[in-house]
Scaffold this active site. Structure first.
Site, short mmCIF file in Angstrom:
data_model
loop_
_atom_site.label_atom_id
_atom_site.label_comp_id
_atom_site.label_asym_id
_atom_site.label_seq_id
_atom_site.Cartn_x
_atom_site.Cartn_y
_atom_site.Cartn_z
N GLY A 1 35.52 26.00 -9.53
CA GLY A 1 36.21 26.82 -8.53
C GLY A 1 35.26 27.88 -8.00
CE LYS B 1 32.65 21.06 -12.69
NZ LYS B 1 32.84 21.65 -11.34
CB THR C 1 29.89 18.30 -6.78
OG1 THR C 1 30.79 18.95 -7.68
CG2 THR C 1 29.26 17.11 -7.48
CD GLU D 1 30.10 21.43 -9.39
OE1 GLU D 1 29.56 20.32 -9.57
OE2 GLU D 1 31.19 21.58 -8.81
N GLY D 2 29.37 25.63 -11.44
CA GLY D 2 30.53 26.35 -11.96
C GLY D 2 31.81 25.57 -11.73
N1 LIG Z 1 26.81 18.32 3.40
C1 LIG Z 1 27.79 17.45 3.06
N2 LIG Z 1 27.72 16.17 3.46
C2 LIG Z 1 28.67 15.28 3.13
N3 LIG Z 1 29.76 15.57 2.39
C3 LIG Z 1 29.89 16.84 1.99
C4 LIG Z 1 28.92 17.83 2.28
N4 LIG Z 1 29.33 19.00 1.74
C5 LIG Z 1 30.50 18.74 1.13
N5 LIG Z 1 30.85 17.45 1.27
C6 LIG Z 1 32.03 16.76 0.77
O1 LIG Z 1 33.12 17.67 0.67
C7 LIG Z 1 33.95 17.31 -0.43
C8 LIG Z 1 34.08 18.48 -1.38
O2 LIG Z 1 32.79 18.74 -1.90
P1 LIG Z 1 32.50 18.90 -3.46
O3 LIG Z 1 33.21 17.88 -4.26
O4 LIG Z 1 31.02 18.97 -3.58
O5 LIG Z 1 33.19 20.32 -3.69
P2 LIG Z 1 33.25 21.19 -5.01
O6 LIG Z 1 33.17 22.60 -4.58
O7 LIG Z 1 32.25 20.69 -5.97
O8 LIG Z 1 34.71 20.86 -5.54
P3 LIG Z 1 35.30 21.13 -7.03
O9 LIG Z 1 35.90 22.51 -6.95
O10 LIG Z 1 36.32 20.05 -7.17
O11 LIG Z 1 34.17 21.02 -8.02
C9 LIG Z 1 33.30 16.10 -1.10
O12 LIG Z 1 33.88 14.93 -0.62
C10 LIG Z 1 31.85 16.22 -0.64
O13 LIG Z 1 31.15 15.02 -0.68
MG LIG Z 2 32.50 20.05 -7.89
#
Ligand SMILES: Nc1ncnc2c1ncn2[C@@H]1O[C@H](COP(=O)(O)OP(=O)(O)OP(=O)(O)O)[C@@H](O)[C@H]1O
Ligand SMILES: [Mg+2]
Length: 203
Positions: free
Chosen positions: A104, A37, A16, A101-102
């Site tokens: 997992g 999403k 995300t 966005e996928g």
């Molecule tokens: N470059 C970055 N800078 C700041 N925070 C980050 C960064 N990359 C990831 N994060 C943080 O890591 C955490 C997990 O990221 P994110 O929610 O985007 O993962 P996701 O893969 O989308 O998860 P989900 O499987 O729940 O959709 C979040 O709190 C996000 O803000």
């Molecule tokens: Mg996500």
């Protein structure tokens, strides 16, 4: 409409965050960008949730923080692949580009017969992979690249996120090792994608 499918090596790896950075970077280049999403689970958990963060269209949302196929079964409904595709198409309306966005990783079941990879293939979008920078990322990322390519997906980039301000020997080595398998980039903690070649990632 051009677009990109954001997947990851796992849940919670930055899909995300990366998708949001892509949307912002493409908008900064003057493109009208929609986000999707298609399925969101974990609505029972504290937000904000992915579709809210991205302003994304969705086809289905579920309370429990579990795989979509299980969340749908628990809710007594059947996820329809055509509806998931429809949510992504809806995001293309009045848009020059779409960021999807996928859920997992690529082999997560959306239904028992239809995976996230199947959705990406059906949408015909190239893939960008969010991955962790540190220990464990080589296996997870190389497996993801194999699975993507075995399904015929075009992997445009791997993005290591959040990239530490002071990367150690391992992180720098991971960047180099993964760079031999796919174009690999980094996204700093709190960083944006302005410097990344995001337009080249659009199919
Ligand atoms: N470059 C970055 N800078 C700041 N925070 C980050 C960064 N990359 C990831 N994060 C943080 O890591 C955490 C997990 O990221 P994110 O929610 O985007 O993962 P996701 O893969 O989308 O998860 P989900 O499987 O729940 O959709 C979040 O709190 C996000 O803000
Ligand atoms: Mg996500």
């Amino acid at each position: 409409v051009r677009g990109v499918f954001v997947t990851g090596t796992d849940t919670g790896v930055g899909k995300t965050y990366l998708a949001g950075a892509l949307v912002a970077a493409l908008r900064a280049r003057g493109l009208r960008v929609g986000a999707a999403k298609p399925v969101l689970t974990g609505l029972d958990e504290p937000g904000p949730h992915d579709h809210q963060l991205l302003g994304a269209t969705t086809a289905a949302t579920f309370g429990p923080p579990v795989s979509p196929h299980l969340a749908a079964e628990l809710a007594g409904v059947e996820l329809e692949p055509a509806a998931l595709v429809g949510a992504a198409r809806e995001a293309t309306r009045d848009a020059d580009a779409v960021v999807v966005e996928g859920v997992g990783g690529l082999l997560v079941p959306l239904t028992r017969e239809y995976s996230v990879r199947d959705l990406a293939v059906e949408l015909g979008l190239p893939v960008v992979v969010a991955a962790r920078p540190g220990l464990g990322t080589l296996n997870h990322t190389l497996l993801t690249l194999e699975a993507a390519r075995a399904g015929g997906l075009d992997v445009r980039a791997v993005v290591l996120t959040p990239w530490p301000a002071q990367p150690g020997t391992m992180e720098r080595s991971n960047l180099e090792t993964l760079g031999a398998a796919a174009p690999t980039f980094v996204l700093a903690q709190g960083g944006d994608a302005a410097a990344l070649p995001v337009e080249r990632w659009l199919g």
